[in-house]
Enzyme design. Structure first.
Site, PDB file in Angstrom:
ATOM      1  N   ARG A  66      -2.618 -30.258  -8.558  1.00 47.03           N
ATOM      2  CA  ARG A  66      -3.446 -30.289  -9.469  1.00 47.03           C
ATOM      3  C   ARG A  66      -3.604 -31.717 -10.409  1.00 47.03           C
ATOM      4  NH1 ARG A  66      -3.944 -26.698  -7.176  1.00 47.03           N
ATOM      5  NH2 ARG A  66      -3.601 -24.427  -7.872  1.00 47.03           N
ATOM      6  N   SER A 140      -4.252 -20.610 -15.548  1.00 48.71           N
ATOM      7  CA  SER A 140      -2.722 -20.994 -15.362  1.00 48.71           C
ATOM      8  C   SER A 140      -2.447 -22.354 -16.566  1.00 48.71           C
ATOM      9  CB  SER A 140      -2.303 -21.555 -14.143  1.00 48.71           C
ATOM     10  OG  SER A 140      -2.569 -20.658 -13.005  1.00 48.71           O
ATOM     11  N   GLU A 235      -0.505 -27.596 -16.738  1.00 47.45           N
ATOM     12  CA  GLU A 235      -1.415 -27.898 -15.824  1.00 47.45           C
ATOM     13  C   GLU A 235      -2.896 -28.278 -16.424  1.00 47.45           C
ATOM     14  OE1 GLU A 235      -2.422 -24.963 -12.598  1.00 47.45           O
ATOM     15  OE2 GLU A 235      -4.586 -25.234 -12.985  1.00 47.45           O
TER      16      GLU A 235
END
Ligand SMILES: Cc1cc2nc3c(=O)[nH]c(=O)nc-3n(C[C@H](O)[C@H](O)[C@H](O)COP(=O)(O)OP(=O)(O)OC[C@H]3O[C@@H](n4cnc5c(N)ncnc54)[C@H](O)[C@@H]3O)c2cc1C
Length: 239
Positions: A66, A140, A235
Site C-alpha cells: 500500500r 480498510s 492505510e
C-alpha cells in the site's frame, strides 16, 4: 470488466475495488493475493509545478505494501495521467487466497476462468464490505502490521487462534482480527464505528466529522497496542 470480457488476466483479483485508474498506483492497490505492481508496466505523470511530463517505470514507483513514491518523496507533486498494464492472454489463475478457493469449491468449479475468480471476489467483497454509497467508509482503515517471527511465536502462545502470514521479514498479522479481538467489531461510538462484518473498516453512520473518525482510529490503535504490543498504522491518507 473489459479485461474479463477480453480474457486478459492479471487484475481479476482486484475486482470491485472502488476508484480511478490514476489513483491505483498511488497506494499500489491490492486484494486477495494480488497487487497492482505485479501487472504494472509504467505510468505517465505531469509535474504540477513545472508542468513537465515524465514517465515512471515499475522500479521508479518504489511500490511496497500500500505504498509508492507518490505517498512519500513525491507526495502531492505529480498528476498521473496514464497507466500501462501488462496483462496476460494466458491466464495464470491466482485462487490461493482461502476465501476464493472456498467460494469456487462451493460452486464446484475446478478449473476457474478469470471471470469465475472475479465473480468469487465480488461475492466475497459484497458479503462483508459495506457499500460506501450506503454507509460512509474508506475500505480498510489500517494496514496489516508485520512483526518478527519471535514476536509472532510469543503472540501465538497467548492467542492460539491468531492469524498470520509469513513474509520475507517476519509475519504479517491480520489487523482486522486484532481489532476484532479488542472488542471493536460492530461497536458504535457516536456516529462512527468499526463495521459489524469487517472490523478493519471504520464507518461513518451519520454526519461524523473527520476528527471523530480520527479519534476513533486513535482509540482502536491504542487498544491494539495495549493488548498485543503491536502498532497498527493507517492505510488511508489522513488529510
Ligand atoms: C469499500 C472500499 C473498499 C476498498 N478496498 C480496497 C482494497 O481491497 N484494496 C486497496 O488497495 N484499496 C481499497 N480501497 C481503497 C481505494 O479503493 C483505493 O485507494 C483507490 O485507489 C482510491 O481511488 P480513488 O480514485 O477514489 O482515489 P482517491 O481516494 O480520490 O485518492 C487517493 C489518493 O490518490 C491521489 N490521486 C488520485 N488520483 C490521482 C492521480 N490521477 N494522480 C495523482 N494522484 C492521484 C489523491 O490525491 C489521494 O491522495 C477501498 C475503498 C473502499 C471505499
Amino acid at each position: 470488466l473489459i479485461c474479463i470480457e477480453k480474457n486478459w488476466a492479471g487484475v481479476e483479483n482486484l475486482s470491485l475495488i472502488p476508484g480511478t485508474v490514476g489513483a491505483a498506483p498511488m497506494q499500489n492497490i491490492g486484494a486477495y493475493g494480488v497487487e497492482i505492481k505485479t501487472v504494472f508496466e509504467g505510468l505517465e505523470a505531469i509535474h504540477i509545478k513545472s508542468l513537465q511530463k515524465r514517465t515512471f517505470s515499475n522500479a521508479e514507483c518504489k511500490f511496497g505494501y500500500r505504498e509508492s513514491i507518490f505517498k512519500h518523496e513525491l507526495k502531492g507533486e505529480y498528476i498521473i495521467t496514464s497507466v500501462t498494464f501488462k496483462l496476460s492472454k494466458k491466464p495464470a489463475i491466482n485462487a490461493s487466497y482461502g476465501a476464493i478457493s472456498e467460494v469456487l469449491k462451493s460452486k464446484q468449479i475446478e478449473n476457474p476462468t478469470i471471470r469465475d475468480i472475479s465473480n468469487a471476489v465480488i461475492q466475497i467483497r459484497s458479503s462483508k464490505l459495506p457499500d460506501p454509497a450506503k454507509i460512509g467508509n474508506a475500505g480498510s482503515f489500517f494496514k496489516n502490521p508485520e512483526v518478527s517471527s519471535s514476536k509472532f511465536e510469543q503472540l501465538k502462545t497467548d492467542y492460539p487462534t491468531i492469524v498470520g502470514y509469513p513474509t520475507e521479514n517476519g509475519v504479517k498479522l491480520a489487523a482486522g482480527w486484532l481489532i476484532e479481538q479488542c472488542g471493536w467489531k460492530g461497536k458504535m461510538v457516536g456516529n462512527t464505528g468499526a463495521h459489524k462484518d469487517q472490523a478493519l473498516v471504520l464507518v461513518n453512520y451519520g454526519n461524523a466529522s473527520g476528527n471523530e473518525i480520527y479519534a476513533l482510529a486513535l482509540e482502536i490503535k491504542k487498544s491494539v497496542s495495549d493488548t498485543f504490543g503491536v502498532e497498527i498504522n493507517p492505510e488511508v491518507n489522513i488529510v
